[in-house]
Scaffold this motif. Structure first.
Motif, PDB file in Angstrom:
ATOM      1  N   SER B  81       0.820  -1.219   0.000  1.00 21.36           N
ATOM      2  CA  SER B  81       0.000   0.000   0.000  1.00 21.36           C
ATOM      3  C   SER B  81       0.850   1.263   0.000  1.00 21.36           C
ATOM      4  N   ASP B  82       2.156   1.130   0.331  1.00 20.48           N
ATOM      5  CA  ASP B  82       3.025   2.309   0.227  1.00 20.48           C
ATOM      6  C   ASP B  82       3.728   2.376  -1.123  1.00 20.48           C
ATOM      7  N   SER B  83       3.250   1.565  -2.088  1.00 25.30           N
ATOM      8  CA  SER B  83       3.681   1.573  -3.495  1.00 25.30           C
ATOM      9  C   SER B  83       4.957   0.787  -3.766  1.00 25.30           C
ATOM     10  N   ALA B  84       5.623   0.297  -2.735  1.00 21.43           N
ATOM     11  CA  ALA B  84       6.782  -0.560  -2.981  1.00 21.43           C
ATOM     12  C   ALA B  84       6.287  -1.885  -3.560  1.00 21.43           C
ATOM     13  N   LYS B  85       7.107  -2.479  -4.442  1.00 22.72           N
ATOM     14  CA  LYS B  85       6.741  -3.783  -4.993  1.00 22.72           C
ATOM     15  C   LYS B  85       7.737  -4.834  -4.520  1.00 22.72           C
ATOM     16  N   ILE B  86       7.213  -6.012  -4.202  1.00 18.84           N
ATOM     17  CA  ILE B  86       8.065  -7.110  -3.776  1.00 18.84           C
ATOM     18  C   ILE B  86       7.596  -8.398  -4.458  1.00 18.84           C
ATOM     19  N   CYS B  87       8.482  -9.368  -4.424  1.00 15.09           N
ATOM     20  CA  CYS B  87       8.144 -10.678  -4.961  1.00 15.09           C
ATOM     21  C   CYS B  87       7.997 -11.629  -3.773  1.00 15.09           C
ATOM     22  N   ALA B  88       6.925 -12.400  -3.742  1.00 15.25           N
ATOM     23  CA  ALA B  88       6.726 -13.316  -2.613  1.00 15.25           C
ATOM     24  C   ALA B  88       5.801 -14.449  -3.017  1.00 15.25           C
TER      25      ALA B  88
ATOM     26  N   ALA C 124      21.173 -23.345 -11.477  1.00 20.28           N
ATOM     27  CA  ALA C 124      22.266 -22.586 -12.103  1.00 20.28           C
ATOM     28  C   ALA C 124      21.695 -21.444 -12.940  1.00 20.28           C
ATOM     29  N   LEU C 125      20.655 -21.730 -13.720  1.00 15.76           N
ATOM     30  CA  LEU C 125      20.041 -20.688 -14.549  1.00 15.76           C
ATOM     31  C   LEU C 125      19.380 -19.631 -13.685  1.00 15.76           C
ATOM     32  N   SER C 126      18.787 -20.073 -12.562  1.00 13.95           N
ATOM     33  CA  SER C 126      18.056 -19.119 -11.705  1.00 13.95           C
ATOM     34  C   SER C 126      18.997 -18.135 -11.024  1.00 13.95           C
ATOM     35  N   THR C 127      20.304 -18.418 -11.041  1.00 19.21           N
ATOM     36  CA  THR C 127      21.222 -17.454 -10.416  1.00 19.21           C
ATOM     37  C   THR C 127      21.298 -16.154 -11.213  1.00 19.21           C
ATOM     38  N   ALA C 128      20.706 -16.146 -12.414  1.00 16.60           N
ATOM     39  CA  ALA C 128      20.636 -14.898 -13.175  1.00 16.60           C
ATOM     40  C   ALA C 128      19.523 -13.992 -12.645  1.00 16.60           C
ATOM     41  N   ALA C 129      18.638 -14.542 -11.818  1.00 14.74           N
ATOM     42  CA  ALA C 129      17.601 -13.717 -11.181  1.00 14.74           C
ATOM     43  C   ALA C 129      18.180 -13.160  -9.871  1.00 14.74           C
ATOM     44  N   ASP C 130      17.462 -12.266  -9.242  1.00 15.94           N
ATOM     45  CA  ASP C 130      17.915 -11.684  -7.975  1.00 15.94           C
ATOM     46  C   ASP C 130      17.862 -12.785  -6.913  1.00 15.94           C
ATOM     47  N   GLN C 131      19.010 -13.270  -6.515  1.00 18.58           N
ATOM     48  CA  GLN C 131      19.053 -14.417  -5.612  1.00 18.58           C
ATOM     49  C   GLN C 131      18.463 -14.111  -4.240  1.00 18.58           C
ATOM     50  N   ASP C 132      18.665 -12.888  -3.754  1.00 21.73           N
ATOM     51  CA  ASP C 132      18.212 -12.565  -2.403  1.00 21.73           C
ATOM     52  C   ASP C 132      16.718 -12.260  -2.332  1.00 21.73           C
ATOM     53  N   TYR C 133      16.173 -11.687  -3.415  1.00 15.30           N
ATOM     54  CA  TYR C 133      14.773 -11.235  -3.323  1.00 15.30           C
ATOM     55  C   TYR C 133      13.839 -11.904  -4.327  1.00 15.30           C
ATOM     56  N   GLU C 134      14.385 -12.805  -5.149  1.00 16.53           N
ATOM     57  CA  GLU C 134      13.535 -13.629  -6.022  1.00 16.53           C
ATOM     58  C   GLU C 134      13.843 -15.108  -5.752  1.00 16.53           C
ATOM     59  N   GLY C 135      15.097 -15.473  -5.955  1.00 16.30           N
ATOM     60  CA  GLY C 135      15.493 -16.871  -5.766  1.00 16.30           C
ATOM     61  C   GLY C 135      15.197 -17.379  -4.363  1.00 16.30           C
ATOM     62  N   TYR C 136      15.404 -16.543  -3.382  1.00 14.00           N
ATOM     63  CA  TYR C 136      15.157 -16.915  -1.979  1.00 14.00           C
ATOM     64  C   TYR C 136      13.708 -17.347  -1.751  1.00 14.00           C
ATOM     65  N   THR C 242      20.897  -2.185 -19.930  1.00 13.24           N
ATOM     66  CA  THR C 242      20.506  -3.017 -18.791  1.00 13.24           C
ATOM     67  C   THR C 242      19.185  -2.510 -18.207  1.00 13.24           C
ATOM     68  N   ASP C 243      18.632  -3.328 -17.325  1.00 11.44           N
ATOM     69  CA  ASP C 243      17.412  -2.946 -16.597  1.00 11.44           C
ATOM     70  C   ASP C 243      17.570  -3.471 -15.169  1.00 11.44           C
ATOM     71  N   THR C 244      16.578  -3.281 -14.341  1.00 14.77           N
ATOM     72  CA  THR C 244      16.692  -3.781 -12.965  1.00 14.77           C
ATOM     73  C   THR C 244      16.881  -5.295 -12.995  1.00 14.77           C
ATOM     74  N   LEU C 245      17.625  -5.794 -12.023  1.00  8.48           N
ATOM     75  CA  LEU C 245      17.847  -7.235 -11.952  1.00  8.48           C
ATOM     76  C   LEU C 245      16.534  -7.945 -11.610  1.00  8.48           C
ATOM     77  N   ALA C 246      15.819  -7.387 -10.642  1.00  9.65           N
ATOM     78  CA  ALA C 246      14.579  -8.025 -10.172  1.00  9.65           C
ATOM     79  C   ALA C 246      13.387  -7.517 -10.971  1.00  9.65           C
ATOM     80  N   LEU C 247      12.507  -8.435 -11.332  1.00  4.36           N
ATOM     81  CA  LEU C 247      11.294  -8.063 -12.071  1.00  4.36           C
ATOM     82  C   LEU C 247      10.462  -7.041 -11.302  1.00  4.36           C
ATOM     83  N   HIS C 248      10.310  -7.280  -9.986  1.00  4.74           N
ATOM     84  CA  HIS C 248       9.368  -6.438  -9.238  1.00  4.74           C
ATOM     85  C   HIS C 248       9.792  -4.979  -9.149  1.00  4.74           C
ATOM     86  N   ASN C 249      11.058  -4.684  -9.462  1.00  4.70           N
ATOM     87  CA  ASN C 249      11.490  -3.286  -9.435  1.00  4.70           C
ATOM     88  C   ASN C 249      11.194  -2.534 -10.718  1.00  4.70           C
ATOM     89  N   ARG C 250      10.555  -3.203 -11.679  1.00  5.47           N
ATOM     90  CA  ARG C 250      10.271  -2.528 -12.948  1.00  5.47           C
ATOM     91  C   ARG C 250       8.902  -1.857 -12.931  1.00  5.47           C
TER      92      ARG C 250
END
Lengths: 347, 129, 385
Positions: B81-88, C124-136, C242-250
């Motif tokens: 709701s604060d506009s940040a996006k996350i993956c979960a 191995a392929l998934s290491t191209a995604a953001d490991q801390d905030y996607e892969g995790y 380039t673009d953001t590493l993580a999808l959710h930051n786009r």
């Protein structure tokens, strides 16, 4: 005054019916249903454990009252199913609510009594003036061995309480604890499932201690059962609390609101505490509540609470306990239950 | 997940600690050293809201070995709701009833473990609100 | 800057090569490219490889490959930008030739993926995604692309059948390419009935796990004119973003911003536009990615990529044949080799050497290679001279 300033409960949405367990073992489900007043039990999801449930219960408490994490001087998690054998659950809770680093943390274990122990200790620390707020949690994802009588009751849930001196919703009027060495139920180190003494867990264990603690609390305070609005007991099943309440002179009406075992089973360290939250959800100002826990091994903690009018401004800000007990339920078959509770050997 | 790496991310994983650019107000989760809008390096620490809605999602039937016992499981991008996006991951849900725009709430869950003896990887998951 | 030409092409049949190592495959294509260019000497070598460390447990492979190529003390560079490592190696080689640092450069790409289990390859392929905030959180590449597909469908009304038509087209083309991993045609029904990997993507929407290598020889235009006996292919446009590493930051999950920007750069340098392209190799790691890429490059309006594929506009006999090689879907996708194989295919097309899949009068070709879900994008434009 020292008392509960906020409270929260959490019960997973998954259930398994007594019939669905009995079917797998050729057991008579009616003996559990009519004999022990057990219909179904709560089951933690694959991604839930004592820590995650403790935190959700704590967050419900924080939704009810915005407590400054910097003023939380102690966090105790009572459980017999801490996810780590060595490494505290309580540090994770303290970190998650940002109560670190100026905080005392400990994990407690005393079979089903570990939850009320955490309440007992935080109460003592607040009363002594050593801390401003204490967080007391009871939580378990208890396990019964397949085909053991315990499998029909061993359930999952959590309850959390902030204890403090301001904006108290339920004042702690008195406490009483009793302990003896009574090996009615145990789990040896490195064992997955506990063992128990069968019928020995009744008269010399549960009934003796719960009855003694309840009786002594009444004597100590001079309060009669009739003056108490709600009585809450540890619930290894639905039958024991009903019987002990009768022994102490309580009517069925006085225990009805807190009698959750028939619906969710025995949530161990959380059992009496979740029932207390269910009662706080409906209690009125000045109601007296008695709670007596029981932990095998053995001992009981008894508390007498008096509800204040702060309850009205507090309790509606989070989900009620009964909504966790009754809503959005998902029933598992035995296969999924076995998967969820890690009973399948995968590697 | 190595222990130091897990430990460094605890503020994000347990309590959604983020940073907000003091100059332009853009939110970053996880925190980063330079704002990609205004290049400012001054930030304040904030905590993200635990409520949001699904922006897009999928249900995985095929997963890396650490997650394979959990399949099928849904994963989503969530706008808080604060506009940040996350993956979960979305948990405690009916996987046939997910939809874009569905309101969700974040809870701490056990995401994976490092085998039978390693650490437990906790973090946020979303549940239907 | 010096003009650059492609004078040698080398590729082999891609697939599961249980009997061949990473270096076996690389040396094979390197020698083929040198033979194709009819040269026995190179000044340097650039190799694209995503993660030989995770796939075969060997880093520092540029050294190993130069050593095994039998050219002592050859300057050799390995570059990495996930699945776009091949195109990045090409760009690195371009920079060497353009600057005059080297005159003749061997550019290769390689990945040996079947020495590990499918689960380990997925990791191995998934290491191209953001490991801390996607892969995790248990995310995979199919999952990320599935989420982009869902957004695209939600916004533009694209359908699973349209995505399937991309896979069907690429298998049709792959069946005409003797070096493709899969040489069988498939139908829309085959795709729609294949296992769902990550809803809405089916198994047959996804590129496979492949062992393979590809190589090209590039040199200055001046040298090419002197030594090349084959039609010369000139590199006329290049772009990299380039673009953001993580999808959710786009901001937008329905496009590939890095591809859009890289294409704009390349078209500007080449002095042409999307309409001028005769044949294109597009990074169809997942069917949705071809759809989105054809929009981002500007071949079609945003949202029209799926409709265009369904209408046959990108088929071999369509207005803009895309992935005549079979694409990642059918030719296979050995991560680091793909970008170079795309150049090889455009090389064949512009030389008129593409056999049964030859696009008539192909004069200008384009390649688009992405790392991850477009965290990096590289575009190259080539013209027949």
């Amino acid at each position: 005054m020292v008392g509960i300033t906020s409270y929260g409960a959490y019960v997973p949405r998954y259930r398994i019916r007594v019939e669905d367990i009995a079917k797998e073992w050729g057991a008579d489900s009616e003996s559990y249903k009519r004999g022990l007043f057990l219909n179904e039990k709560s089951v933690a999801g694959m991604d839930e454990d004592t820590i995650t449930m403790s935190l959700e219960a704590t967050r419900n408490a924080l939704r009810r009252a915005a407590i400054d994490p910097n003023k939380v001087g102690a966090v105790y998690v009572g459980s017999e199913s801490h996810p780590y054998a060595v490494k505290p659950s309580s540090t994770i809770i303290a970190e998650a609510i940002n109560a670190v680093p100026h905080c005392h943390c400990a994990d407690l274990e005393f079979a089903c009594k570990a939850g009320t122990e955490s309440l007992f200790i935080t109460y003592g620390l607040v009363k002594a003036g050593l801390i401003t707020y204490g967080l007391a949690i009871g939580a378990d994802t208890s396990q019964g061995a397949p085909n053991d009588a315990l499998e029909y009751s061993a359930a999952s849930g959590a309850a959390a309480f902030f204890v403090g001196t301001e904006n108290i919703v339920a004042n702690i009027e008195a406490t009483y604890s009793c302990t003896t060495d009574t090996p009615d139920f145990w789990r040896r180190d490195n064992q997955v499932y506990p063992r128990h003494g069968g019928r020995f867990t009744g008269t010399p264990a549960y009934f003796k201690h719960v009855h003694l603690a309840g009786k002594m609390l009444l004597e100590k305070t001079g309060v009669t059962p009739a003056e108490i609005k709600y009585a809450v007991f540890h619930q290894p099943n639905g039958k024991f609390p009903q019987r002990v309440s009768k022994m102490l002179g309580f009517s069925k009406d006085q225990i009805k609101a807190g009698l959750l075992a028939p619906s969710i089973g025995n949530t161990y360290s959380a059992s009496s505490l979740i029932s207390l939250t269910a009662v706080l959800d409906i209690a009125e100002k000045d109601d007296l509540i008695m709670m007596v826990s029981y932990g095998s091994g053995a001992g009981s903690d008894a508390f007498l609470f008096r509800v204040t009018d702060a309850i009205y401004q507090t309790r509606d800000k989070a989900k009620t306990t009964m909504s966790y007990v009754n809503e959005r339920l998902v029933y598992l078959d035995y296969g999924l239950y076995a998967k969820y509770r890690d009973k399948i050997i995968i590697s | 997940m190595s222990v130091p790496k897990y430990w460094r991310n605890i503020p994000q994983r347990y309590r959604l600690e983020a940073v907000k650019c003091i100059k332009c107000g853009k939110l970053f989760f996880p925190p980063r050293p330079v704002c990609n809008e205004c290049r400012s390096q001054e930030f304040e620490t904030v905590h993200l809201s635990d409520e949001g809605k699904i922006v897009t999602f999928t249900v995985l039937n095929s997963a890396p070995s650490k997650f394979s016992y959990q399949t099928p499981y849904p994963i989503a991008v969530i706008e808080l709701s604060d506009s940040a996006k996350i993956c979960a991951q979305i948990t405690d849900c009916d996987i046939d009833k997910l939809y874009i725009g569905m309101p969700v709430k974040l809870q701490m869950r056990k995401l994976s473990t490092e085998g039978d003896a390693g650490i437990i990887n906790y973090g946020y998951k979303a549940v239907p609100a | 800057m010096r003009e650059v030409a492609i004078i040698g092409l080398g590729i082999h049949k891609w697939g599961e090569h249980w009997d061949r190592s990473l270096s076996d495959m690389f040396i094979d294509v390197a020698l083929k490219a040198m033979a194709d260019a009819e040269i026995d000497k190179i000044d340097s070598m650039c190799v694209g490889c995503m993660t030989s460390g995770l796939f075969v447990g060997q880093e520092h492979i540029a050294v190993q490959l130069a050593d095994y190529l039998g050219i002592k003390h050859l300057p050799a560079t390995r570059v990495e930008t996930a699945c776009a490592s091949g195109a990045l190696a090409f760009r690195t080689g371009l920079a060497e030739v353009m600057s005059g640092l080297s005159d003749i450069v061997l550019v290769g790409g390689v990945e040996k993926m079947t020495d590990v289990s499918v689960e380990d390859a997925t990791f191995a392929l998934s290491t191209a995604a953001d490991q801390d905030y996607e892969g995790y959180h248990g995310i995979t590449f199919p999952a990320l692309c599935a989420m982009m597909a869902r957004s695209h469908m939600n916004r533009y009304g694209s359908t699973s059948e349209q995505l399937a038509s991309v896979a069907v087209k690429n298998h049709f083309n792959g069946a005409l390419n003797p070096n493709a991993q899969y040489q069988s045609q498939i139908t829309i029904e085959n795709v729609m009935n294949s296992t769902i990997i990550a809803d809405p993507l089916h198994m047959l929407d996804c590129s496979p796990i492949t062992d393979g290598a590809a190589a090209v020889i590039i040199c200055s235009m001046e040298t090419a004119r002197k030594i090349s006996k084959k039609p010369i292919v000139k590199v006329t446009g290049w772009g990299h973003a380039t673009d953001t590493l993580a999808l959710h930051n786009r901001e937008d999950f329905t496009t590939l911003k890095s591809t859009e920007l890289a294409a704009q750069q390349a078209f500007k340098i080449a002095g042409i536009g999307p309409r001028d392209i005769d044949v294109a190799e597009i990074h169809d790691g997942f069917s949705i990615m071809e759809v989105i890429a054809t929009e981002a490059i500007g071949f079609f309006e945003k949202g029209q990529g799926g409709f265009a594929a369904e209408q046959g506009r990108t088929a071999l006999n369509g207005e803009l044949p895309v992935n005549t090689s079979g694409g990642l879907k059918s030719r296979g996708h050995p991560a680091g080799a793909t970008g170079v194989a795309q150049i090889v295919e455009i090389g064949y097309q512009l030389r008129g050497d593409a056999g049964k899949r030859q696009v008539q009068n192909a004069r200008i070709g384009l390649t688009q290679n992405i790392g991850g879900i477009g965290g990096s994008s590289l575009i190259h434009i080539m013209e027949a001279v």
